[in-house]
Design an enzyme around this catalytic site. Sequence first.
Site, PDB file in Angstrom:
ATOM      1  N   HIS A 180      -2.649   1.371   6.806  1.00 25.42           N
ATOM      2  CA  HIS A 180      -2.929   1.317   5.356  1.00 25.42           C
ATOM      3  C   HIS A 180      -3.058   2.734   4.821  1.00 25.42           C
ATOM      4  O   HIS A 180      -3.465   3.655   5.542  1.00 25.42           O
ATOM      5  CB  HIS A 180      -4.213   0.523   5.104  1.00 25.42           C
ATOM      6  CG  HIS A 180      -4.478   0.239   3.648  1.00 25.42           C
ATOM      7  ND1 HIS A 180      -3.647  -0.537   2.877  1.00 25.42           N
ATOM      8  CD2 HIS A 180      -5.494   0.640   2.826  1.00 25.42           C
ATOM      9  CE1 HIS A 180      -4.131  -0.634   1.642  1.00 25.42           C
ATOM     10  NE2 HIS A 180      -5.255   0.076   1.590  1.00 25.42           N
ATOM     11  N   CYS A 194       0.819  -1.227   0.000  1.00 25.33           N
ATOM     12  CA  CYS A 194       0.000   0.000   0.000  1.00 25.33           C
ATOM     13  C   CYS A 194       0.848   1.270   0.000  1.00 25.33           C
ATOM     14  O   CYS A 194       0.667   2.162  -0.845  1.00 25.33           O
ATOM     15  CB  CYS A 194      -0.983  -0.012   1.170  1.00 25.33           C
ATOM     16  SG  CYS A 194      -0.208   0.105   2.803  1.00 25.33           S
ATOM     17  N   HIS A 249      -5.527   2.166  -4.457  1.00 21.70           N
ATOM     18  CA  HIS A 249      -4.632   1.557  -3.471  1.00 21.70           C
ATOM     19  C   HIS A 249      -4.263   0.143  -3.881  1.00 21.70           C
ATOM     20  O   HIS A 249      -4.830  -0.438  -4.809  1.00 21.70           O
ATOM     21  CB  HIS A 249      -5.289   1.570  -2.079  1.00 21.70           C
ATOM     22  CG  HIS A 249      -6.460   0.632  -1.946  1.00 21.70           C
ATOM     23  ND1 HIS A 249      -6.738  -0.042  -0.780  1.00 21.70           N
ATOM     24  CD2 HIS A 249      -7.450   0.252  -2.806  1.00 21.70           C
ATOM     25  CE1 HIS A 249      -7.828  -0.775  -0.922  1.00 21.70           C
ATOM     26  NE2 HIS A 249      -8.272  -0.618  -2.137  1.00 21.70           N
TER      27      HIS A 249
END
Length: 199
Positions: free
Chosen positions: A163, A112, A175
């Site tokens: 994240h 990520c 993402h």
Amino acid sequence: MTASAHTSAPTQSHPRADASAAPRPVGRGRQPQHQEARVQSHRQGGEPPRRSGRWRSAATAVLTVAALAGSTLLTAAPASAATIEDRALTIAESKHGDPYLWGAAGPDAFDCSGLTYYSFRHAGRQLPRTAQAQYDSVEHISRGQLVPGDLVFFHTAGGYVYHVGIYAGQNEIWHSPHPGARVRRERIWTDEVWFGRIR
């Protein structure tokens, strides 16, 4: 005594040339009367002499080319004015379908924070490598300030950032989600998020 007659030869009379009667030559030093009248009218504030049709056509062509060149420059300006956030978002979109790989930061696989790191680095701005470090380095903003190209950070109840994605608009992000998934655009699925802007 004889008288001798003295005779003189008769002189021939040559008529004088009348200069006023002779026609005036039109040459390089004198303009015809219709041209003189036009020049005189212009000097006295009258209508200037008209240009030829060929001159008007050439002038119109020059002005048209200048106008077209100006419009081309005006339309080209906005493309070069894209922000770093816009460029980073475009780069992230270009990675659609690339696989998630823990610790990877491109060019063909990402985790990520690797995707955000890669996208902003190639847009011209260096970010730290991990999601938590990226959150610590950006300007924190509210949801109401959020615009495409900002960062969205997902955090635990204890405040740990785990994240990150790039905001794409309409409550969605680009993402790289998790192992076994690929880079994609997806709706924000939780309210446990913070937002940041690159300074």
